[in-house]
Design a protein around this motif. Structure first.
Motif, mmCIF file in Angstrom:
data_model
loop_
_atom_site.group_PDB
_atom_site.id
_atom_site.type_symbol
_atom_site.label_atom_id
_atom_site.label_comp_id
_atom_site.label_asym_id
_atom_site.label_seq_id
_atom_site.Cartn_x
_atom_site.Cartn_y
_atom_site.Cartn_z
ATOM 1 N N ASN A 96 0.335 3.004 7.422
ATOM 2 C CA ASN A 96 -0.359 1.762 7.770
ATOM 3 C C ASN A 96 -1.448 1.944 8.836
ATOM 4 N N ARG B 224 2.084 2.474 1.920
ATOM 5 C CA ARG B 224 1.697 2.382 3.337
ATOM 6 C C ARG B 224 0.416 3.172 3.634
ATOM 7 N N GLY B 225 -0.423 3.258 2.661
ATOM 8 C CA GLY B 225 -1.747 3.861 2.858
ATOM 9 C C GLY B 225 -1.851 5.285 2.392
ATOM 10 N N PHE C 13 0.174 -1.834 1.599
ATOM 11 C CA PHE C 13 0.376 -1.798 3.049
ATOM 12 C C PHE C 13 1.022 -3.103 3.492
#
Ligand code: G3P
Ligand code: MG
Length: 247
Positions: A20, A11-12, A38
């Motif tokens: 995200n 998610r980043g 992501f």
């Protein structure tokens, strides 16, 4: 079989930044992560945006659903403050903005197609088309492309139909008994599974059948080493501070 990086920031930026968001990508990069996973969903105007939950409330302040709002409205919403005041002002980014940032920073992407309930086909189709458009030059040059993945079979099928030149991974919690048949039907290059459900035997089976094997979400260096020893090709992690990025 797996021409992609081994370690991806989930998610980043894992659990070190609001998931995200562009801030998460910056955080991942600060920890040396040049590969990222992501989640992508459609806004009400059909524009793909990067967010995990179909409902607002957990990471994005507000109520209702992601697909009640346009991408511009979501971009103006608060998606960072829940994590800490230093991140206040982060909005829900568009897929395009995330891809632009990753391309500019040479960050490789595992793009998870995350349809809101009932939107599997349009989400698969739109994300695949958008990815193909963003990477037209790289496709023509035969360069390494992002990997699409999804838990949604309908989304994977729609992505294949829309952009067959983009490789896909099949996301499952547990690898089912009939996985080879399904993987062939889906025409995927990799199986992405929950590492807690994986066994060394299943890992061997996947590798011997010629598929890439990716695990989520691996949060200790010890477990990462164990999985790599089983033949796992790559994994995403929330603990980008504990697990050193390798490419
Ligand atoms: O793509 C791997 C992983 O992100 C799947 O689960 O819920 O974190 O999107 P989730
Ligand atoms: Mg995901």
């Amino acid at each position: 079989m797996w021409p992609y990086p081994r370690t991806l920031a989930h998610r980043g930026g894992g659990t070190l930044a609001p998931e995200n968001t562009l801030a998460a990508l910056r955080c991942g990069l600060a920890y040396g992560y040049r590969a990222v996973e992501f989640d992508v969903m459609l806004a009400s105007d059909g524009v793909p945006v990067v967010v995990h939950d179909p409902e607002l409330g957990r990471t994005v302040a507000g109520s209702g659903h992601v697909n009640d709002y346009t991408a511009a409205q979501l971009g103006a919403m608060e998606a960072g403050a829940w994590f800490g005041p230093a991140f206040a002002g982060e909005g829900v980014p568009t897929f395009e903005a995330v891809v632009d940032y990753c391309k500019a920073q040479r960050i490789w992407m595992n793009i998870e197609i995350k349809p809101a309930p009932g939107f599997d086909v349009p989400t698969g189709k739109t994300v695949a088309r958008a990815t193909r458009d963003c990477f037209a030059k790289e496709i023509a040059a035969g360069e390494l492309l992002p990997l699409l993945s999804s838990f949604s079979i309908a989304a994977l099928d729609a992505a294949r139909e829309a952009a067959p030149e983009l490789a896909r991974g099949w996301l499952v919690e547990q690898i089912p008994e009939d996985w080879v048949k399904k993987a062939k039907e889906l025409d995927v290059v990799a199986i992405h599974c929950d590492h807690q459900q994986l066994t060394p035997e299943l890992a061997r089976e996947v590798k011997e059948a010629g598929y890439g094997l990716f695990c989520y979400t691996v949060n200790t260096p010890e477990r990462a080493s164990e999985l790599l020893a089983w033949g796992v090709d790559g994994f995403c992690t929330d603990r980008i501070d504990l697990i050193t990025a390798v490419e």
